[in-house]
Design a protein around this motif. Structure first.
Motif, PDB file in Angstrom:
ATOM      1  N   LYS A  45       0.813  -1.220   0.000  1.00 25.16           N
ATOM      2  CA  LYS A  45       0.000   0.000   0.000  1.00 25.16           C
ATOM      3  C   LYS A  45       0.845   1.268   0.000  1.00 25.16           C
ATOM      4  N   LYS A  46       2.120   1.140   0.381  1.00 23.75           N
ATOM      5  CA  LYS A  46       2.976   2.311   0.546  1.00 23.75           C
ATOM      6  C   LYS A  46       3.372   2.963  -0.782  1.00 23.75           C
ATOM      7  N   SER A  74      10.270   0.986   7.587  1.00 22.31           N
ATOM      8  CA  SER A  74      10.301  -0.429   7.976  1.00 22.31           C
ATOM      9  C   SER A  74      10.466  -1.285   6.724  1.00 22.31           C
ATOM     10  N   ASN A  76       8.530  -1.119   3.505  1.00 25.53           N
ATOM     11  CA  ASN A  76       7.580  -0.964   2.402  1.00 25.53           C
ATOM     12  C   ASN A  76       7.585   0.449   1.819  1.00 25.53           C
ATOM     13  N   ARG A 104      12.536  -6.908   2.027  1.00 23.49           N
ATOM     14  CA  ARG A 104      12.306  -5.476   1.782  1.00 23.49           C
ATOM     15  C   ARG A 104      13.609  -4.770   1.433  1.00 23.49           C
ATOM     16  N   GLN A 165      -3.643   8.139   1.531  1.00 26.40           N
ATOM     17  CA  GLN A 165      -4.428   6.980   1.942  1.00 26.40           C
ATOM     18  C   GLN A 165      -5.911   7.322   2.139  1.00 26.40           C
ATOM     19  N   MET A 187      -1.670   0.230  12.782  1.00 28.55           N
ATOM     20  CA  MET A 187      -0.978   1.500  12.550  1.00 28.55           C
ATOM     21  C   MET A 187       0.539   1.422  12.696  1.00 28.55           C
ATOM     22  N   GLY A 188       1.191   2.023  11.710  1.00 28.12           N
ATOM     23  CA  GLY A 188       2.635   2.252  11.798  1.00 28.12           C
ATOM     24  C   GLY A 188       2.824   3.753  11.926  1.00 28.12           C
ATOM     25  N   THR A 189       2.754   4.439  10.776  1.00 31.52           N
ATOM     26  CA  THR A 189       2.731   5.905  10.816  1.00 31.52           C
ATOM     27  C   THR A 189       1.341   6.397  11.233  1.00 31.52           C
ATOM     28  N   GLY A 190       0.324   5.539  11.077  1.00 28.49           N
ATOM     29  CA  GLY A 190      -1.062   5.957  11.311  1.00 28.49           C
ATOM     30  C   GLY A 190      -1.677   6.631  10.092  1.00 28.49           C
ATOM     31  N   GLY A 191      -0.899   6.740   8.999  1.00 28.39           N
ATOM     32  CA  GLY A 191      -1.403   7.389   7.784  1.00 28.39           C
ATOM     33  C   GLY A 191      -2.579   6.627   7.187  1.00 28.39           C
ATOM     34  N   GLY A 192      -2.517   5.308   7.247  1.00 26.12           N
ATOM     35  CA  GLY A 192      -3.597   4.481   6.700  1.00 26.12           C
ATOM     36  C   GLY A 192      -4.867   4.671   7.498  1.00 26.12           C
ATOM     37  N   GLY A 235       5.948  -3.367  10.494  1.00 26.49           N
ATOM     38  CA  GLY A 235       5.361  -2.187   9.845  1.00 26.49           C
ATOM     39  C   GLY A 235       4.605  -1.295  10.799  1.00 26.49           C
ATOM     40  N   SER A 279       0.528  -7.996   8.819  1.00 27.96           N
ATOM     41  CA  SER A 279      -0.483  -6.986   9.171  1.00 27.96           C
ATOM     42  C   SER A 279      -1.803  -7.263   8.455  1.00 27.96           C
ATOM     43  N   CYS A 305      -2.193  -5.084   3.226  1.00 26.84           N
ATOM     44  CA  CYS A 305      -1.164  -4.023   3.191  1.00 26.84           C
ATOM     45  C   CYS A 305       0.025  -4.369   2.314  1.00 26.84           C
ATOM     46  N   ASP A 306       0.499  -5.597   2.425  1.00 24.76           N
ATOM     47  CA  ASP A 306       1.657  -5.961   1.590  1.00 24.76           C
ATOM     48  C   ASP A 306       1.610  -7.442   1.252  1.00 24.76           C
TER      49      ASP A 306
HETATM   50  C1  LIG Z   1       3.111  -4.210   6.167  1.00 23.31           C
HETATM   51  C2  LIG Z   1       2.599  -2.944   6.766  1.00 23.31           C
HETATM   52  N1  LIG Z   1       1.389  -2.955   7.319  1.00 23.31           N
HETATM   53  C3  LIG Z   1       0.883  -1.836   7.918  1.00 23.31           C
HETATM   54  C4  LIG Z   1       1.621  -0.671   7.989  1.00 23.31           C
HETATM   55  C5  LIG Z   1       1.044   0.516   8.715  1.00 23.31           C
HETATM   56  O1  LIG Z   1       0.616   1.493   7.820  1.00 23.31           O
HETATM   57  P1  LIG Z   1       0.583   3.024   8.197  1.00 23.31           P
HETATM   58  O2  LIG Z   1       2.008   3.498   8.229  1.00 23.31           O
HETATM   59  O3  LIG Z   1      -0.217   3.677   7.110  1.00 23.31           O
HETATM   60  O4  LIG Z   1      -0.043   3.150   9.540  1.00 23.31           O
HETATM   61  C6  LIG Z   1       2.894  -0.635   7.408  1.00 23.31           C
HETATM   62  C7  LIG Z   1       3.718   0.572   7.507  1.00 23.31           C
HETATM   63  O5  LIG Z   1       4.907   0.555   7.269  1.00 23.31           O
HETATM   64  C8  LIG Z   1       3.385  -1.787   6.786  1.00 23.31           C
HETATM   65  O6  LIG Z   1       4.618  -1.813   6.216  1.00 23.31           O
END
Ligand SMILES: Cc1ncc(COP(=O)(O)O)c(C=O)c1O
Length: 318
Positions: A45-46, A74, A76, A104, A165, A187-192, A235, A279, A305-306
């Motif tokens: 998704k990144k 991380s 992606n 990655r 996103q 959530m990683g960055t929380g952008g999603g 992630g 994830s 997500c990936d």
């Molecule tokens: C595999 C995977 N899932 C979920 C996320 C979380 O996404 P977000 O950064 O939009 O919160 C990431 C972020 O790096 C990711 O790589």
């Protein structure tokens, strides 16, 4: 579909698929809709945020022609930026923790990126990236940004991440014809989460937006003030405050264990033919929990997500 000018035009507009088999397999009452973002060109998704953040940096005059781009990732986002930068002609440096999967690293290198690997903090384990690991990556990124005179993308604080996103949410809304009762997002960055929840609530304020958290890093569930214990969902799940997350978007939190996330990923691939990573499995597990409790009979949208291809070196599919 017309001939595209570059692979960048293949980013986004991914399919939305009904998980009918999974719902039957788990004997659930309700619907799960999966947004197949692992089908983006670099496998996650990144790609959306990579393209969105670079295009906005160009538009705002922050990124000069031929300037080096750098990012802490991380993996992606690094893969997505490596792909976008290779097409647009920017040198790219990805700074990563050694705790992330080797696939990655290699994907970014395949797109011509320089990958800088940062040792994990003394108490950390490979395959489990903690906030302490990320702080080390941040410090190295800041140092290299100055040294190289680079443009640092800054996905953790860059609001163009969430904006890109938000489009994912709009696609989900359009493809489902507005038939979404709830979303669940790790959530990683929380952008999603921020982007999709913002889109959902703009279309219909009553859509419930759930944060998915590893049981061992349940920060937004209010159980992880200081005691982050490791987890395998790469992630995200860093167990700390997310800079641009507006807490008023959160309607609830769903906790998942590593085993539930892995079982979820294996069920997605084995029953639905959808090959995602940890994830994506966590999302499926969270949707299951919601359909077994407060969201019975409802429609839950999740993102794949990936790609599972990014985890072949781990025991997820061994
Ligand atoms: C595999 C995977 N899932 C979920 C996320 C979380 O996404 P977000 O950064 O939009 O919160 C990431 C972020 O790096 C990711 O790589």
């Amino acid at each position: 579909m017309a001939v595209m000018k570059s692979v960048l035009e293949a980013i986004g507009n991914t399919p939305l698929v009904e998980m009918e088999r999974l719902v039957k397999h788990w004997k659930l009452n309700g619907r799960i809709l999966a947004k197949l973002d692992h089908l983006n060109p670099s496998g996650s998704k990144k790609d959306r945020i990579a393209l969105g953040m670079i295009r906005e940096a160009e538009r705002k005059g922050l990124l000069k022609s031929g300037q080096t781009v750098i990012e802490e990732t991380s993996g992606n986002t690094g893969n997505g930026l490596a792909l976008v930068c290779s097409v647009l002609g920017y040198p790219f440096v990805a700074v990563m923790s050694k705790g992330n999967s080797v696939e990655r690293v290699r994907v970014s290198r395949a797109f011509g990126a320089r990958v800088v690997l940062v040792d994990q903090a003394p108490a950390s384990k490979p395959g489990e990236v903690s906030a302490a690991d990320f702080d080390l990556v941040t410090a190295e990124t800041e140092r290299l940004t100055k040294e190289l005179g680079a443009y640092c993308v800054g996905q953790f604080t860059n609001s163009d991440n969430a904006a890109a996103q938000e489009r994912t949410g709009d696609e989900i809304w359009e493809q489902s014809e507005g038939e979404v009762d709830a979303i669940a997002d790790f959530m990683g960055t929380g952008g999603g989460f921020t982007g999709i929840a913002t889109s959902m609530k703009r279309h219909n304020p009553s859509v419930r937006c759930y944060v998915v958290e590893p049981e061992n890093a349940a920060y937004y569930s209010g159980e992880c003030a200081e005691s982050f214990r490791g987890h395998r969902v790469q992630g995200g799940g860093y167990g700390r405050e997310i800079p641009f997350l507006d807490r008023s978007l959160i309607d609830g939190c769903v906790k998942v264990t590593d085993k539930e996330a892995m079982d979820g990923a294996r069920a997605l691939s084995g029953v639905e033919g959808i090959f995602g990573g940890f994830s994506s499995g966590a999302h499926a597990a969270a949707a299951r929990k919601l359909l077994e409790s407060g969201e019975q009979g409802k429609t839950i949208a999740i993102v794949i997500c990936d790609s599972g291809l990014k985890y072949l070196s781990t025991d997820l599919y061994s």
